[in-house]
Scaffold this active site. Structure first.
Site, PDB file in Angstrom:
ATOM      1  NE  ARG A   1      -4.535  -1.700   3.560  1.00 47.94           N
ATOM      2  CZ  ARG A   1      -5.723  -1.111   3.663  1.00 47.94           C
ATOM      3  NH1 ARG A   1      -6.092  -0.589   4.815  1.00 47.94           N
ATOM      4  NH2 ARG A   1      -6.523  -1.030   2.630  1.00 47.94           N
TER       5      ARG A   1
ATOM      6  CE1 TYR B   1      -0.680   1.054   1.169  1.00 52.55           C
ATOM      7  CE2 TYR B   1      -1.927   1.632   3.131  1.00 52.55           C
ATOM      8  CZ  TYR B   1      -1.870   1.038   1.893  1.00 52.55           C
ATOM      9  OH  TYR B   1      -2.988   0.446   1.367  1.00 52.55           O
TER      10      TYR B   1
ATOM     11  CE  LYS C   1     -13.245  11.069  -7.850  1.00 50.00           C
ATOM     12  NZ  LYS C   1     -14.292  10.061  -7.578  1.00 50.00           N
TER      13      LYS C   1
END
Length: 356
Positions: free
Chosen positions: A54, A75, A114
């Site tokens: 960002r 993104y 994760k």
């Protein structure tokens, strides 16, 4: 009566450098992204063609450090890039769902660091979106892709342990003030960062529990400080798990059976040794591999590349259904421990059926 082996098996993990070369894009420029890119570039033929943040300056600096040709300040731009085959989501936990949506809706195969989502509802949404788009998707829980864990799988499949009665697993680390794990706005606390490993390990051995008992203690920063859980398997076997950010703990794991016990010295979720001991005797076997820590992150990238090249939508080493099941267990641990994340989409209630 199970047979105690004469030697532990060798890992069947294919050579990472032999995996088909794909073009990778990275969402996020933090600690894990740095280590993932370094490991993959060092040990495989995978190519990084783009990175996004960002903050466009951070993206450009990351690209320069790792010789990545393209950087983006959003993104969405990376997800639309024609020279990206697969996206690695390495953003903060709270952004995993949004970033996985962006990557999958952009038509990219996706590997999500994760946890796959903050909860099982989010993980199920990601799994359903990937299936609907016909795209590969997996959770980057790197332990399951390591050669060490392939040896564990072979020992379990051989039946050498006899009937498994107990799984013990622990992961604790001390963190100084200011670390992101202490921030409530980033879903801090040990469960998603550290506790994922013991919970996922126990579930992989015992299957989905029929009962969960949990207790939690808060941290002065406003996040959960430590949590312990007891998982009851359908056959009566138990998983005894602990995670904390108050202190360093052994971070070991043990699978105890009626015929033998398998032990993973700490840190159990990284590359390392395996000790198999015959019950009631001093007879033991040891498997040893280099303790390369996070330089072994490339194994998961190589597995992803192989499965995508085969036209598969999942990895059998960490299928999405296992990621969803793990998060269901953590949702119940959180419910009992009164652990909440700020601004969380979805909840542990009314979880849809497991993703295929």
């Amino acid at each position: 009566m199970p047979t105690f082996p004469s030697a532990l098996p060798a890992p069947r993990t294919p050579a990472p450098e032999d995996a088909p070369a794909l073009r990778w894009g990275v969402l996020g420029t933090g600690w894990i992204a740095e280590r993932f890119v370094r490991s993959v570039q060092r040990h495989t033929r995978q190519r990084f063609t783009a990175v996004a943040s960002r903050d466009a300056t951070r993206a450009r600096e990351f690209a320069d450090r790792h010789d990545i040709p393209h950087s983006y300040g959003s993104y969405e731009e990376l997800a639309a890039a024609a020279d990206v085959d697969v996206v690695y989501v390495a953003t903060e936990h709270t952004a995993h769902l949004a970033c996985a949506r962006i990557a999958l809706e952009g038509g990219k195969h996706t590997l999500v660091e994760k946890p796959l989502g903050l909860n099982a509802v989010q993980a199920t949404e990601i799994a359903h979106l990937a299936a609907a788009r016909g795209l590969f998707c997996a959770e980057a829980l790197w332990s399951f892709f390591l050669p060490r864990f392939d040896v564990v799988r072979q020992v379990l499949d051989s039946g050498a342990l006899g009937d498994i009665r107990t799984v013990l697993a622990d992961h604790g680390e001390h963190f100084a003030a200011g670390h992101r794990i202490l921030r409530p706005d980033l879903a801090g606390g040990p469960l998603l960062d550290l506790g994922t490993y013991p919970v996922a390990f126990a579930v992989s051995v015992l299957g989905a529990p029929v009962e969960v008992l949990a207790s939690a203690q808060p941290h002065p920063s406003g996040v959960n400080g430590q949590t312990s859980a007891l998982l009851q398997g359908a056959d009566g076997a138990q998983g005894i798990l602990h995670t904390t950010l108050f202190s360093d703990t052994p971070t070991t794991a043990t699978i105890a059976g009626t015929h033998a016990t398998l032990h993973l010295p700490g840190p159990f979720y990284q590359p390392g040794d395996i000790v198999l001991t015959l019950a009631g005797s001093g007879t033991r076997l040891t498997y040893t591999e280099p303790h390369t820590a996070h330089d072994a992150l490339h194994f998961e990238a190589a597995e992803v590349a192989r499965r995508i090249a085969e036209g598969r939508l999942h990895s059998p080493l960490r299928p999405l259904r296992d990621s969803v099941t793990t998060l269901k267990v953590m949702d119940e641990i959180r419910r009992q421990g009164d652990i909440h994340f700020q601004g969380e989409e979805g909840s542990g209630a009314g979880i849809p059926p497991e993703a295929a």
